[in-house]
Design an enzyme around this catalytic site. Structure first.
Site, PDB file in Angstrom:
ATOM      1  N   ILE B 653      17.252   0.939  -2.486  1.00  0.00           N
ATOM      2  CA  ILE B 653      18.685   1.942  -2.119  1.00  0.00           C
ATOM      3  C   ILE B 653      19.295   0.459  -2.236  1.00  0.00           C
ATOM      4  O   ILE B 653      19.850  -0.405  -1.634  1.00  0.00           O
ATOM      5  CB  ILE B 653      18.745   1.945  -1.359  1.00  0.00           C
ATOM      6  CG1 ILE B 653      17.538   3.126  -0.499  1.00  0.00           C
ATOM      7  CG2 ILE B 653      19.989   2.513  -0.794  1.00  0.00           C
ATOM      8  CD1 ILE B 653      17.326   4.748  -1.887  1.00  0.00           C
ATOM      9  N   ASN B 655      22.697   0.353  -2.292  1.00  0.00           N
ATOM     10  CA  ASN B 655      23.760   0.255  -1.303  1.00  0.00           C
ATOM     11  C   ASN B 655      23.616   1.784  -1.083  1.00  0.00           C
ATOM     12  O   ASN B 655      23.883   2.641  -1.148  1.00  0.00           O
ATOM     13  CB  ASN B 655      24.839   0.748  -2.159  1.00  0.00           C
ATOM     14  CG  ASN B 655      26.631   0.608  -1.863  1.00  0.00           C
ATOM     15  OD1 ASN B 655      26.387   1.013  -0.808  1.00  0.00           O
ATOM     16  ND2 ASN B 655      27.803  -0.440  -2.057  1.00  0.00           N
ATOM     17  N   GLU B 729      20.049  12.205 -10.100  1.00  0.00           N
ATOM     18  CA  GLU B 729      20.018  13.663 -10.068  1.00  0.00           C
ATOM     19  C   GLU B 729      18.807  14.589  -9.185  1.00  0.00           C
ATOM     20  O   GLU B 729      18.142  15.352  -9.420  1.00  0.00           O
ATOM     21  CB  GLU B 729      19.373  13.799 -11.465  1.00  0.00           C
ATOM     22  CG  GLU B 729      20.132  12.866 -12.179  1.00  0.00           C
ATOM     23  CD  GLU B 729      19.818  13.077 -13.848  1.00  0.00           C
ATOM     24  OE1 GLU B 729      19.957  14.730 -14.128  1.00  0.00           O
ATOM     25  OE2 GLU B 729      20.018  12.195 -14.919  1.00  0.00           O
TER      26      GLU B 729
END
Lengths: 325, 763
Positions: B653, B655, B729
């Protein structure tokens, strides 16, 4: 008050007597419809200078007076109105968005035009409201949001507002100011059911403006129940404005008005008659709901509003009956 | 740390605030239509009021009389444009229906005239006065309309390569102890980004600048050049910010080239601002879909047979197809799988990408069916998924690079309070409200595409990153800056990122959730080139240079470790040794498995996405689990969703703040997709009816009182140098099924058609 305003109104009236001149208050409907090419005024008269005289929010001992240029948000926030006329405060609070309520006026609110997509899309020739005699595209089109009461073979467009249901329930009078002076009529007579002339929507004559609304008495036992697809900022699929006067458990007076289901602000008088003199119970509430929609006629996508409307009326009656005054 | 800025867990970057946050909330961010133009003319579109037929005649007299009108362009006098192929056939266009080419009308709202005037208002007024006479034919609107044609997607769409199958479905289904057959339906939807579908075109001699919100500036540049028949180097597309894309700006729409050609003709820059309702027909949309799912299982819940048949509506001219069976046939372990996707052709505009194109409609069907099967088996739906969790792709047998599906289910279930759920339907309530809990899986393929980048480092640490990526609201500026800062060891505030300009080094389309992995991998690689130059300068001997290569070369390990190497780089010393003021590097990165022509295609504005199930020896997906609470009013039947909880695992991840924001938006959109959003079609005339934001409902704040996003720590060393899986998405997949599963739990009523509205509830 209105008399003092007539000086300013006179100039306005001169323009308003031209058929294509339109008054502009909050502008939240007119500007949209002009962008859509649905309304094509040749002149716009800004009536906001009348606001000083026409924006009273005056609950008193024997009734309520509301100026036509009072803003929806100001009226909804008035604590005396919330206490004595909750149906009015709630109908305003549950309408539109905070931004629109800050702009929109009471007079403009009751004059807002239908949200029928076929009315608002000028690429459809067939709209009896826009082009009298051209037919109705909504009748057999996408009509989920359309009316089941007060319809005609010419038009099934829904009256979209909320506040008007509170007014018609409380037997409001509407004060109209024109060149000839000021006249009053029951609010119930302001809007015209479509019949064979859906293009004629109200009893206002060219050059006339709504200047105020007035209501007799207090209605602390009143509710506005609004059912809609999302939690805020959406028109009613079905709504009910209910006001009850209950003494020692007996209903002395009852008012039932319906929104989101009719072509005009709708008063269900036959349904009200069932309530008067009775003691409240859930069975009675259901019978009132049935009676309110006895004459309803659904189309392909909106028939659900009949069953829904009955339940909304019954639930709103329960809520009003249970209110602790 | 706050809810908005979750503290980083293992393999997560810092939750630094969005680079552009203040500019956006104060209105200082310049979107395409904000770009100043020198003496522009304004265009307004006239669109067709019929869906099929031809234009007999224009009456332009009234329109021409409007003061300020410069030109009215129709098919009778329009500049000639070259055709562009559909993006999936090697072209750039989202539709091959070319407006202003002939009198023929192929769909509702097709552009039939462009009015150019001195002001926007004059152009609009004149457009309103254009009178058109048509010969209308009866159009086919959608499924079941007379005149549609249906055929298998395979063979007619190069986008859709394969109907996945394995084993012997028919036999296994016949023999299955427990069977489910169910059909599902999803509606037409429109992206409705806040930024309208504007374009501004300005010529300077033979050079054209286009200001337009685009998710693919290289695609648009090359596509418009192709249509105008000019050298692509003469076209520049600029959009430092994009006001929402969601797929709608991924491929070229017909508006741009025609406006560019008219601007040349009138010799003025032209600014086009179409209306909201025109946006429903001049771009793309999510097509309506239908599905039939057949599941066979043993009594203990093991899937033995799965078949997914899907159908999608497309235009007469283009075989657009999302074909989500590539995902639904691979999500769960099942030895016998069959599938078929068909395309139904109607008189409609060509549909296109809409976040998340295949997974949103196709997982609605599968994840609803799983819940139905769980009910049949009298089994907890989470346990049913656990029993059928896969470690390998059931179709091709390849292992998942990483798969945290059940970990997500467990984390989300805990946060949601799933154990408080009483398993029986109609068993939970609170006053006027019936309560239902539901859940569903989400997944999204990990995709990557070739990308280039240029990085310039100053002696004082100031860094400039140039890449023709796109800030569609995801936080791209921020994560690219973080990547460069980390890799070069410079403070974040010294990094400036330039994007949204086709004069910068090419980046792929901001679509398929590939941007972060692709652009950050390219930026990492180019930063390493700089490090290598600097290290070589201070470590001149051969052995040390080899050491440098080893420690700073591009590595599949996560950037935190690989970036730092085994010793700090002293930048100033290295600059002095090199004797230069600036070090600049350009590089082109491509993912493993990218085709031979990748870099050429990248410069030509053609995407070569790889990953997902198309990797050579592995399959890469991000996963998540979503839990929802719905409440249904027993009197009004209104459906509300007070709580959405999602847990997601998507590799590194970059951020946690921007990632959370993406996932939260996804959950909200997923709920919206189940309960609110549908474009209504008038079947008599194949026209969209609710083509505005008052009638095309999206949630307001009051509709989403509680959204919780949990990000799991996941490390994946097999996907790309950054180690990141696309997550933009991921959030809005499966939510629609979770909602319907919760509605079943609340009411005992299974609803298989979206959106669910109060009239669909029977109590």
């Amino acid at each position: 008050m209105a008399v003092q305003a007539l000086g300013a109104a006179a100039a306005a009236n001169e323009s308003l007597t031209k058929a294509a001149a339109q008054p502009l208050a909050g502008g939240t409907t007119l500007i949209d419809l002009m962008k859509l090419d649905v309304m094509r005024p040749t002149a716009i008269v800004d009536i906001n200078p009348l606001a000083r005289a026409w924006s009273a929010i005056a609950p008193g001992g024997d009734g309520l007076r509301l100026g036509a240029l009072a803003r929806m948000s100001d009226v909804a926030a008035n604590t005396e109105i919330q206490r004595s006329y909750p149906v009015i405060a709630d109908s305003l609070k549950l309408a539109a968005s905070a931004q629109l309520r800050n702009m929109a006026t009471l007079g403009g609110n009751v004059m807002q035009r239908t949200r029928c997509n076929y009315f608002r899309d000028v690429s459809y020739e067939n709209c009896n409201k826009r082009n009298p005699g051209s037919g109705c595209a909504a009748m057999d089109g996408v009509n989920r949001m359309h009316a089941v009461l007060g319809t005609s073979d010419q038009c099934i467009a829904t009256y979209p507002g909320d506040f008007a249901q509170a007014l018609i329930a409380l037997d409001a009078m509407v004060e109209i100011t024109g060149k000839a002076g000021t006249r009053s009529m029951p609010f119930a007579q302001l809007h015209k059911a479509p019949g064979t002339t859906p293009d004629i929507e109200t009893a206002l004559q060219p050059g006339e403006l709504i200047s105020a609304f007035s209501i007799q008495g207090r209605w602390p036992r009143s509710v506005y129940l609004k059912t809609r697809d999302r939690q805020s900022y959406e028109f009613a699929l079905s709504s009910a404005a209910i006001a009850l006067d209950v003494q020692d458990g007996t209903i002395r007076d009852a008012r039932v008005a319906l929104g989101g289901v009719a072509t005009v602000p709708w008063r269900a008088r036959e349904a009200e008659a069932l309530l008067k003199g009775q003691r409240f119970d859930d069975g009675l509430a259901q019978r009132v709901g049935e009676a309110a929609f006895a004459d309803a006629r659904g189309r392909r996508h909106n028939s659900f509003k009949i069953a829904l409307g009955k339940r909304v009326v019954a639930r709103a009656l329960q809520q009003a009956a249970m209110m602790e005054i | 740390m706050t809810a908005a800025a979750p503290g980083p867990k293992t393999n997560m970057g810092q939750p630094v605030p969005r680079y552009d946050a203040a500019a956006k909330v104060t209105g200082r961010a310049t979107y395409a239509s904000d770009m100043p133009l020198d003496n522009p003319a304004y265009a307004f579109l006239v669109t067709s009021a019929i869906a099929k037929g031809r234009i007999d005649r224009f009456d332009l007299d009234d329109a021409r009389r409007v003061r300020g009108v410069i030109e009215i362009v129709t098919h009778e006098n329009a500049p000639k444009l070259k055709e562009s192929k559909l993006f999936s056939n090697g072209g750039y266009a989202g539709t091959t229906i070319q407006p202003l080419k002939s009198a023929e009308i192929a769909h509702d709202g097709q552009i039939i005239a462009v009015v150019v005037a001195e002001s926007y208002e004059a152009a609009r007024e004149a457009a309103n006065r254009v009178k058109v006479s048509y010969s209308a034919a009866a159009p086919s609107a959608t499924f079941d309309s007379p005149g549609t044609t249906t055929a298998a997607a395979k063979g007619q769409s190069s986008q859709f390569k394969e109907d996945p199958k394995v084993g012997d479905f028919a036999k296994a289904f016949d023999a299955a102890e427990v069977k489910l057959v169910a059909s599902y339906e999803t509606p037409t939807q429109h992206h409705n980004p806040m930024e309208l579908f504007t374009t501004s075109c300005a010529w300077m001699g033979d050079n054209l600048v286009i200001y337009e919100g685009s998710q693919y500036v290289y695609g648009l540049k090359n596509g418009v050049a192709e249509q105008l028949g000019i050298d692509a180097d003469k076209v520049r597309v600029v959009n430092p910010y994009v006001g929402g894309g969601f797929g709608s700006r991924g491929s070229m729409t017909p508006r741009t080239a025609i406006i560019a050609a008219i601007a040349k003709h009138v010799n003025r820059p032209i600014k086009l601002v179409p209306t909201r309702d025109q946006g429903f027909t001049i771009t793309t949309h999510r097509a309506e879909t239908r599905h039939e799912i057949k599941l066979g299982a043993s009594r203990d819940g093991k899937l033995v047979a799965l078949r997914h048949e899907g159908a999608e509506v497309s235009s007469r001219s283009d075989a657009y197809c999302v074909g989500g069976t590539k995902t639904t046939t691979r999500l769960y372990a099942c030895p016998n799988v069959d599938s078929l996707v068909s395309i139904v052709r109607a008189d409609r505009n060509t549909p296109g990408f809409m976040r998340s194109p295949p997974e949103v409609p196709y997982l609605f069907a599968l994840e609803s069916a799983l819940d139905e099967l769980a009910v049949k088996l009298n089994m907890d739906p989470v346990e049913l998924r656990r029993i059928n969790d896969a470690t390998r792709d059931p179709i091709d047998g390849k292992p998942y690079t990483s798969r945290s599906l059940m970990a997500c289910f467990d984390e989300a279930a805990k946060a949601f309070g799933w154990s408080q759920r009483s398993p029986q339907s109609k068993s939970m309530s609170d006053g006027d409200w019936l309560i239902g809990y539901g859940c569903a899986a989400t997944c999204y393929p990990t995709l990557m595409a070739p990308s280039a980048a240029r990085v310039r480092l100053h002696r004082d640490g100031r860094t400039r990153v140039e890449i023709a990526g796109h800030e569609i609201g995801t936080g791209a500026y921020t994560v690219i800056a973080q990547t460069a800062a980390e890799r070069l060891g410079v403070p974040l505030e010294k990094v400036a990122v330039f994007m949204g300009d086709s004069d910068l080094p090419p980046a792929p389309v901001a679509g398929g959730s590939n941007s972060t992995a692709s652009t950050c991998s390219a930026v990492m690689m180019v930063c390493d080139q700089i490090r290598q130059r600097l290290l070589k300068a201070v470590m001149p001997s051969d052995s040390l240079a080899d050491k440098a290569k080893e420690t700073v070369g591009i590595s599949p390990a996560p950037s935190t470790q690989a970036g730092k190497g085994d010793r700090p780089l002293e930048i100033e010393k290295a600059f002095d040794a090199l004797g230069v003021g600036v070090v600049e590097e350009y590089g082109e990165w491509k993912p493993d498995g990218a085709p031979m022509d990748s870099f050429r295609a990248m410069h030509n504005g053609q995407v070569r996405l790889v990953g997902g199930h198309q990797m050579k020896d592995q399959i890469a997906y991000a996963f998540g689990a979503e839990f929802v609470e719905v409440r249904i009013n027993r009197f009004t039947h209104e459906i509300r969703c007070p709580r959405l909880v999602g847990a997601f695992a998507a590799g590194r991840i970059m951020n946690p703040r921007t990632a959370r924001s993406q996932l939260m938006g996804g959950l909200i959109w997923g709920m919206s997709s189940a309960l609110l959003e549908a474009t209504e079609i008038d079947e008599r005339n194949a026209r969209y009816v609710n083509d505005n934001l008052a009638d095309y409902l999206v949630p307001v704040n009051a509709d989403v009182p509680g959204v919780e996003v949990i990000m799991l720590s996941e490390q994946d060393d097999h996907i790309n140098p950054v180690g990141a899986k696309g997550l933009g998405e991921l959030g809005n997949v499966g939510t629609n099924a979770a909602i319907c599963n919760a509605i079943y739990h609340a009411t005992g009523q299974r609803i298989r058609k979206l959106p669910v509205r109060l009239e669909n509830i029977e109590l």
